[in-house]
Design an enzyme around this catalytic site. Sequence first.
Site, PDB file in Angstrom:
ATOM      1  N   ARG A   1       0.879  -1.183   0.000  1.00 30.12           N
ATOM      2  CA  ARG A   1       0.000   0.000   0.000  1.00 30.12           C
ATOM      3  C   ARG A   1       0.905   1.219   0.000  1.00 30.12           C
ATOM      4  O   ARG A   1       1.670   1.409   0.958  1.00 30.12           O
ATOM      5  CB  ARG A   1      -0.914  -0.010   1.224  1.00 30.12           C
ATOM      6  CG  ARG A   1      -1.642   1.304   1.448  1.00 30.12           C
ATOM      7  CD  ARG A   1      -2.751   1.202   2.474  1.00 30.12           C
ATOM      8  NE  ARG A   1      -3.882   0.468   1.934  1.00 30.12           N
ATOM      9  CZ  ARG A   1      -5.103   0.442   2.488  1.00 30.12           C
ATOM     10  NH1 ARG A   1      -5.341   1.117   3.601  1.00 30.12           N
ATOM     11  NH2 ARG A   1      -6.078  -0.243   1.936  1.00 30.12           N
TER      12      ARG A   1
ATOM     13  N   GLN B   1      -9.961  -3.971  -3.810  1.00 31.85           N
ATOM     14  CA  GLN B   1     -11.298  -3.529  -3.396  1.00 31.85           C
ATOM     15  C   GLN B   1     -12.319  -3.875  -4.484  1.00 31.85           C
ATOM     16  O   GLN B   1     -13.424  -4.339  -4.195  1.00 31.85           O
ATOM     17  CB  GLN B   1     -11.274  -2.011  -3.146  1.00 31.85           C
ATOM     18  CG  GLN B   1     -12.587  -1.440  -2.670  1.00 31.85           C
ATOM     19  CD  GLN B   1     -12.983  -1.950  -1.291  1.00 31.85           C
ATOM     20  OE1 GLN B   1     -12.205  -1.869  -0.362  1.00 31.85           O
ATOM     21  NE2 GLN B   1     -14.190  -2.477  -1.157  1.00 31.85           N
TER      22      GLN B   1
ATOM     23  N   CYS C   1     -16.492   1.436   0.459  1.00 32.87           N
ATOM     24  CA  CYS C   1     -15.300   0.587   0.654  1.00 32.87           C
ATOM     25  C   CYS C   1     -14.833   0.598   2.106  1.00 32.87           C
ATOM     26  O   CYS C   1     -14.132  -0.317   2.531  1.00 32.87           O
ATOM     27  CB  CYS C   1     -14.184   1.063  -0.262  1.00 32.87           C
ATOM     28  SG  CYS C   1     -13.779   2.809  -0.048  1.00 32.87           S
TER      29      CYS C   1
HETATM   30  N1   CP Z   1     -11.211  -0.485   2.091  1.00 29.80           N
HETATM   31  C1   CP Z   1      -9.957  -0.580   2.593  1.00 29.80           C
HETATM   32  O1   CP Z   1      -8.979  -0.753   1.844  1.00 29.80           O
HETATM   33  O2   CP Z   1      -9.884  -0.486   3.937  1.00 29.80           O
HETATM   34  P1   CP Z   1      -8.563  -0.337   4.825  1.00 29.80           P
HETATM   35  O3   CP Z   1      -8.001   1.037   4.558  1.00 29.80           O
HETATM   36  O4   CP Z   1      -9.038  -0.514   6.233  1.00 29.80           O
HETATM   37  O5   CP Z   1      -7.573  -1.390   4.413  1.00 29.80           O
HETATM   38  N1  NVA Z   2      -9.948   6.657  -1.247  1.00 32.23           N
HETATM   39  C1  NVA Z   2      -9.629   6.159   0.056  1.00 32.23           C
HETATM   40  C2  NVA Z   2      -9.831   4.691   0.117  1.00 32.23           C
HETATM   41  C3  NVA Z   2      -9.513   4.027   1.438  1.00 32.23           C
HETATM   42  C4  NVA Z   2      -9.671   2.546   1.397  1.00 32.23           C
HETATM   43  C5  NVA Z   2      -8.183   6.513   0.382  1.00 32.23           C
HETATM   44  O1  NVA Z   2      -7.339   6.450  -0.514  1.00 32.23           O
HETATM   45  O2  NVA Z   2      -7.905   6.870   1.520  1.00 32.23           O
END
Ligand code: CP
Ligand code: NVA
Length: 322
Positions: free
Chosen positions: A122, A152, A279
């Site tokens: 991430r 997602q 999400c």
């Molecule tokens: N939707 C999602 O990716 O959640 P997290 O940020 O909790 O991983």
């Molecule tokens: N758009 C949001 C999604 C989190 C899962 C972000 O990038 O923070």
Amino acid sequence: MSKHATESTTDVTDHNTEPPANHFLQIDDLSADELAELVSTAAELKRAHHAGESHAVLPNQSLAMLFEKPSTRTRVSFETGMTQLGGHAVYLGPDTTHLDHGEPVADTARALSRYVDAVMARVFDHGALEAMAEYATVPVINGLSDAAHPCQTLADLLTVYEQFGGFEDVTVAWVGDGNNVGQSFAVGAAMAGVDLTMATPEGYGPDEDVLARADASGQVPEVVHDPEAAVEGADVVYTDVWVSMGQEDEREAKLDDFAGFQVNDDLLAAAPEASVMHCLPAHRGEEITGDVLESDRSMVWEQAENRMHTQKALLTHLLGEK
Ligand code: CP
Ligand code: NVA
């Protein structure tokens, strides 16, 4: 990682002679057939999980999970998913590796490839994932970047599939920011044959390359700036936070720009039968009201659970039968 991710990626030699790995940086790294198969594998894995049937098909395999940002669902669903598949996951949180202290992503990618069978990351900058994929000799999985959140989308599509028994004739209205989650959903919906309209404020629509990829996948979403027009008659209304992780400095401007895009009972009057997706995490009172999130039409908890089942299907797709 982003600070150093794309530095020092030249003049390096990979002495590993493994063939190139399959990466999952974007939803359309899968073919439409692979995506459909993955959703049905996930449904079977979900059934087996709930029936208490063992499905340890990746014994002794390991996944490194590298996070530059916080996570609840992605971290826990990947980690428990690997355990249920008979494997193991290693959590590498923000500031826990040398990446945040100057080690280039190319070196990290090649070292991790010697220990684990796949890397999930991430990152702030999607370019960091591309650099990682260039040097890793094991699959790299996008656990969310500024551009995309394909894991997602896998869960979203399983949720739609379960709710409607398929994808044909399902209409989804995306209401809010057309960034990472929305962009991956736009391409995934096109691949699955889900009809999508996106209502975003001016300037917050999906990138041109996303629309081109959706088009190449069979269907370009209609992008509008009027949430009511998008929602009218939709089967599903889907939203995401207005202020994504890393955008905290833009908070005040974005709250202004997104006024009128909240998913609330007034907006949903235009789609009385619609289910609601998010999400998560949700910011109640911003992009969605607490009432809607907690209502019978909300599918968010099933959607969250489906992260685990679809990622297990993804891991078996990438790592199974080696
Ligand atoms: N939707 C999602 O990716 O959640 P997290 O940020 O909790 O991983
Ligand atoms: N758009 C949001 C999604 C989190 C899962 C972000 O990038 O923070």
